[in-house]
Design a protein around this motif. Structure first.
Motif, short mmCIF file in Angstrom:
data_model
loop_
_atom_site.label_atom_id
_atom_site.label_comp_id
_atom_site.label_asym_id
_atom_site.label_seq_id
_atom_site.Cartn_x
_atom_site.Cartn_y
_atom_site.Cartn_z
N UNK A 1 0.86 -1.18 0.00
CA UNK A 1 0.00 0.00 0.00
C UNK A 1 0.90 1.23 0.00
N UNK A 2 0.92 1.94 -1.12
CA UNK A 2 1.69 3.15 -1.23
C UNK A 2 3.14 2.93 -0.85
N UNK A 3 3.64 3.80 0.03
CA UNK A 3 5.03 3.70 0.46
C UNK A 3 5.20 2.97 1.78
N UNK A 4 4.10 2.41 2.29
CA UNK A 4 4.17 1.70 3.56
C UNK A 4 4.89 0.37 3.39
N UNK A 5 5.39 -0.15 4.50
CA UNK A 5 6.01 -1.47 4.47
C UNK A 5 4.97 -2.51 4.07
N UNK A 6 5.32 -3.43 3.20
CA UNK A 6 4.34 -4.42 2.76
C UNK A 6 3.95 -5.38 3.88
N UNK A 7 2.75 -5.90 3.78
CA UNK A 7 2.29 -6.94 4.70
C UNK A 7 2.66 -8.28 4.07
N UNK A 8 3.66 -8.94 4.63
CA UNK A 8 4.17 -10.18 4.07
C UNK A 8 3.65 -11.40 4.84
N UNK A 9 2.63 -11.21 5.63
CA UNK A 9 2.22 -12.25 6.56
C UNK A 9 1.74 -13.53 5.89
N UNK A 10 1.39 -13.47 4.62
CA UNK A 10 0.89 -14.65 3.94
C UNK A 10 1.93 -15.44 3.17
N UNK A 11 3.13 -14.94 3.11
CA UNK A 11 4.18 -15.66 2.36
C UNK A 11 4.46 -16.98 3.06
N UNK A 12 4.43 -18.11 2.32
CA UNK A 12 4.53 -19.42 2.96
C UNK A 12 5.92 -19.80 3.44
N UNK A 13 6.94 -19.22 2.86
CA UNK A 13 8.31 -19.54 3.30
C UNK A 13 9.24 -18.43 2.86
N UNK A 14 10.48 -18.50 3.34
CA UNK A 14 11.44 -17.45 2.96
C UNK A 14 11.95 -17.63 1.53
N UNK A 15 11.45 -18.65 0.83
CA UNK A 15 11.80 -18.76 -0.59
C UNK A 15 10.98 -17.78 -1.44
N UNK A 16 9.94 -17.25 -0.83
CA UNK A 16 9.05 -16.32 -1.53
C UNK A 16 9.39 -14.89 -1.14
N UNK A 17 9.46 -14.02 -2.12
CA UNK A 17 9.66 -12.60 -1.86
C UNK A 17 8.97 -11.81 -2.94
N UNK A 18 8.70 -10.55 -2.65
CA UNK A 18 8.06 -9.70 -3.65
C UNK A 18 8.55 -8.28 -3.46
N UNK A 19 8.59 -7.57 -4.56
CA UNK A 19 8.92 -6.16 -4.49
C UNK A 19 8.02 -5.39 -5.43
#
Lengths: 114, 117
Positions: A50-68
């Motif tokens: 959301x905008x410039x806020x820190x992303x909510x990553x709470x749904x990522x299933x493992x640390x193999x997943x990332x998004x930018x």
């Protein structure tokens, strides 16, 4: 106007390889979301920006997943060292406004890990 | 955590007839949003109808209407005068109004609607 677009439409990769999935939101939409749709787990939330806020990553299933999300627009979902259980349709959505509003979905990327 | 339950894996309806899809949810919140999305074979999720929990009036969009029972935590979708183009997977979804959760849609398992001529 143009809707949410995602690329590629389909992706086949070998187990252990890294993949990048791209999402182009609707122009002007400040929020962007990733969901995963699989036979075993149904539709799951992964991450939202959301905008410039820190992303909510709470749904990522493992640390193999990332998004930018670069420049508040295009987003890339990266899956490292893919596993067969990562096979799914990855859906991107975007919305306008601080309170979220209606989420408009793209056509998804079907990922198959062999 | 909230859960959304759709107990009907598949529903069949004849053209021009009416079909009702069930959805129940579990939440401790008083303010939230509920949605019905349609997903045809093209995979594109399309919003059918939305309901704000603070509104007592049931939402209606053309042939689509909902029966929102807040106390019972029930949110059913009625499709009237069914058309072949209504054939799709339908998902019920919940969205919190809490500031730390507003972005997340939580979906039910879906109901496949089959429309027969």
């Amino acid at each position: 106007g143009a809707g949410v677009s995602q690329s590629p439409s389909n992706k086949v990769t070998e187990k252990g390889k890294d993949v990048e999935l791209r999402c182009d939101p609707i122009s002007g939409h400040t929020a962007l979301y990733w969901y995963r749709q699989s036979l075993g787990q149904g539709l799951e939330f992964l991450i939202y920006f959301q905008g410039n806020s820190a992303p909510d990553k709470s749904g990522l299933p493992s640390d193999r997943f990332s998004a930018e999300r670069t420049g508040g627009s295009v987003s890339t979902l990266t899956i490292q060292r893919t596993q067969q259980e990562d096979s799914a349709v990855y859906l991107c959505a975007s919305s306008f406004g601080a309170t979220g509003g209606e989420q408009y979905f793209g056509p998804g990327t079907r990922l198959t890990v062999t | 955590a909230q859960t959304v339950t759709q107990s009907q894996p598949e529903m069949s309806v004849q053209e021009a007839e009416t079909v009702t899809l069930s959805c129940t949810y579990d939440t401790s919140e008083s303010d939230y949003y509920l949605f019905w999305y349609k997903q045809p074979p093209s995979r594109q999720m399309i919003l059918v109808i939305r309901q704000e929990a603070y509104k007592q009036q049931n939402a209606t969009e053309n042939r689509f209407s909902v029966n929102f029972q807040k106390a019972a935590k029930s949110f059913s979708l009625k499709i009237s005068d069914s058309q072949l183009g209504d054939a799709a997977m339908y998902f019920c979804a919940y969205r919190s109004s809490r500031g730390d959760s507003w972005g997340k849609l939580q979906f039910g398992a879906g109901t496949q609607v089959v429309v027969t001529p």
